[in-house]
Write a protein that holds these residues in place. Sequence first.
Motif, mmCIF file in Angstrom:
data_model
loop_
_atom_site.group_PDB
_atom_site.id
_atom_site.type_symbol
_atom_site.label_atom_id
_atom_site.label_comp_id
_atom_site.label_asym_id
_atom_site.label_seq_id
_atom_site.Cartn_x
_atom_site.Cartn_y
_atom_site.Cartn_z
ATOM 1 N N UNK A 1 0.851 -1.176 0.000
ATOM 2 C CA UNK A 1 0.000 0.000 0.000
ATOM 3 C C UNK A 1 0.894 1.236 0.000
ATOM 4 N N UNK A 2 0.596 2.178 -0.883
ATOM 5 C CA UNK A 2 1.353 3.412 -0.963
ATOM 6 C C UNK A 2 0.380 4.586 -1.128
ATOM 7 N N UNK A 3 0.793 5.751 -0.645
ATOM 8 C CA UNK A 3 -0.032 6.946 -0.774
ATOM 9 C C UNK A 3 -0.365 7.200 -2.242
ATOM 10 N N UNK A 4 -1.617 7.549 -2.510
ATOM 11 C CA UNK A 4 -2.023 7.864 -3.876
ATOM 12 C C UNK A 4 -1.112 8.950 -4.436
ATOM 13 N N UNK A 5 -0.713 8.785 -5.681
ATOM 14 C CA UNK A 5 0.274 9.686 -6.286
ATOM 15 C C UNK A 5 -0.152 11.150 -6.219
ATOM 16 N N UNK A 6 -1.449 11.420 -6.406
ATOM 17 C CA UNK A 6 -1.891 12.808 -6.414
ATOM 18 C C UNK A 6 -1.953 13.421 -5.018
ATOM 19 N N UNK B 1 12.808 0.057 -7.124
ATOM 20 C CA UNK B 1 11.500 0.140 -7.785
ATOM 21 C C UNK B 1 10.514 0.898 -6.909
ATOM 22 N N UNK B 2 10.503 0.577 -5.616
ATOM 23 C CA UNK B 2 9.544 1.184 -4.700
ATOM 24 C C UNK B 2 9.787 2.681 -4.570
ATOM 25 N N UNK B 3 11.048 3.084 -4.446
ATOM 26 C CA UNK B 3 11.370 4.500 -4.263
ATOM 27 C C UNK B 3 10.982 5.327 -5.478
ATOM 28 N N UNK B 4 11.189 4.774 -6.668
ATOM 29 C CA UNK B 4 10.918 5.521 -7.890
ATOM 30 C C UNK B 4 9.548 5.199 -8.495
ATOM 31 N N UNK B 5 8.729 4.458 -7.738
ATOM 32 C CA UNK B 5 7.350 4.216 -8.169
ATOM 33 C C UNK B 5 7.221 3.381 -9.421
ATOM 34 N N UNK B 6 8.083 2.367 -9.570
ATOM 35 C CA UNK B 6 8.057 1.518 -10.758
ATOM 36 C C UNK B 6 7.509 0.144 -10.406
ATOM 37 N N UNK B 7 6.658 -0.382 -11.268
ATOM 38 C CA UNK B 7 6.158 -1.739 -11.046
ATOM 39 C C UNK B 7 7.222 -2.755 -11.395
ATOM 40 N N UNK B 8 7.964 -2.494 -12.482
ATOM 41 C CA UNK B 8 9.052 -3.365 -12.896
ATOM 42 C C UNK B 8 10.115 -2.523 -13.592
ATOM 43 N N UNK B 9 11.307 -3.085 -13.715
ATOM 44 C CA UNK B 9 12.435 -2.304 -14.231
ATOM 45 C C UNK B 9 12.200 -1.855 -15.673
ATOM 46 N N UNK B 10 11.409 -2.602 -16.425
ATOM 47 C CA UNK B 10 11.135 -2.223 -17.817
ATOM 48 C C UNK B 10 10.266 -0.974 -17.910
ATOM 49 N N UNK B 11 9.739 -0.499 -16.776
ATOM 50 C CA UNK B 11 8.950 0.733 -16.777
ATOM 51 C C UNK B 11 9.821 1.986 -16.788
ATOM 52 N N UNK B 12 11.136 1.822 -16.700
ATOM 53 C CA UNK B 12 12.022 2.979 -16.818
ATOM 54 C C UNK B 12 11.800 3.647 -18.180
ATOM 55 N N UNK B 13 11.930 4.965 -18.247
ATOM 56 C CA UNK B 13 11.658 5.663 -19.514
ATOM 57 C C UNK B 13 12.588 5.242 -20.637
ATOM 58 N N UNK B 14 12.030 5.155 -21.827
ATOM 59 C CA UNK B 14 12.815 4.821 -23.006
ATOM 60 C C UNK B 14 13.345 6.068 -23.683
ATOM 61 N N UNK B 15 13.902 5.892 -24.879
ATOM 62 C CA UNK B 15 14.527 7.003 -25.601
ATOM 63 C C UNK B 15 13.547 8.149 -25.838
ATOM 64 N N UNK B 16 12.350 7.841 -26.342
ATOM 65 C CA UNK B 16 11.380 8.893 -26.639
ATOM 66 C C UNK B 16 10.975 9.666 -25.401
ATOM 67 N N UNK B 17 10.762 8.959 -24.291
ATOM 68 C CA UNK B 17 10.352 9.625 -23.054
ATOM 69 C C UNK B 17 11.468 10.499 -22.498
#
Length: 227
Positions: free
Chosen positions: A71-76, A157-173
């Motif tokens: 459980x984590x605080x809602x992002x907003x 993952x938890x600190x940066x709010x990622x579900x999995x490592x593949x959620x890291x931003x790609x080139x376009x992002x």
Amino acid sequence: MDTNGQQSEINIRNLRVLEALLFAAKEPLGAEDLHPHLSENADLADLLEQLQQRYQHAGVNLVKRGEKFAFRTAEDLSFLLRRDDVEQKPLSRAALETLSIIAYHQPVTRSEIEDVRGVATSKGTLDVLMEAGWVRMRGRRRTPGRPVTYGTTLEFLDHFGLEQISDLPGLGELKGAGLLSSNLPPDFNVPKPRDGALTEDEDPLEPDDAGDDLLSELTATTKSDDS
């Protein structure tokens, strides 16, 4: 009580058990932590999905971190808790670069990190990232000297709010966020980040492995790390 009524009561109890365990946990929990407390033949995936939907618009959300849940605080609403955050010393440029390289290139050795950065990486830089809980020693590469390989952690993952490592931003992002120049070479690419089990060219660490890399320590004396 009919069978449907019994199943409904069992389902409600299972949901309450999961809710209690996850609320009380200090870190994300996985199937091995949750299953023993549920009824026989409980469908954990379905129960977790029910909880996620229940808390979808609440002040806290049930989020997935790797293969675990918390459980984590809602992002907003996260801004409400910032005043209570423990102030952390900002990472140095060397630490930020090293963390980024490990995240995108893992499993990666210290010498490979240095090849990407173009400068030596001091053991202190890696120690800072490991003390923060964001980087871990994965294993040893099956090459001469058997250098340690590094990867990210569940805490990363938890600190940066990622579900999995593949959620890291790609080139376009990254380009869209202004973190990369729009005038990059045509063949420039951002590695596809991955983590998980040891690869074919990695051996597991020994129980008492301190991760010392003598070759890297000797090499580091001939270069200087930036800060």
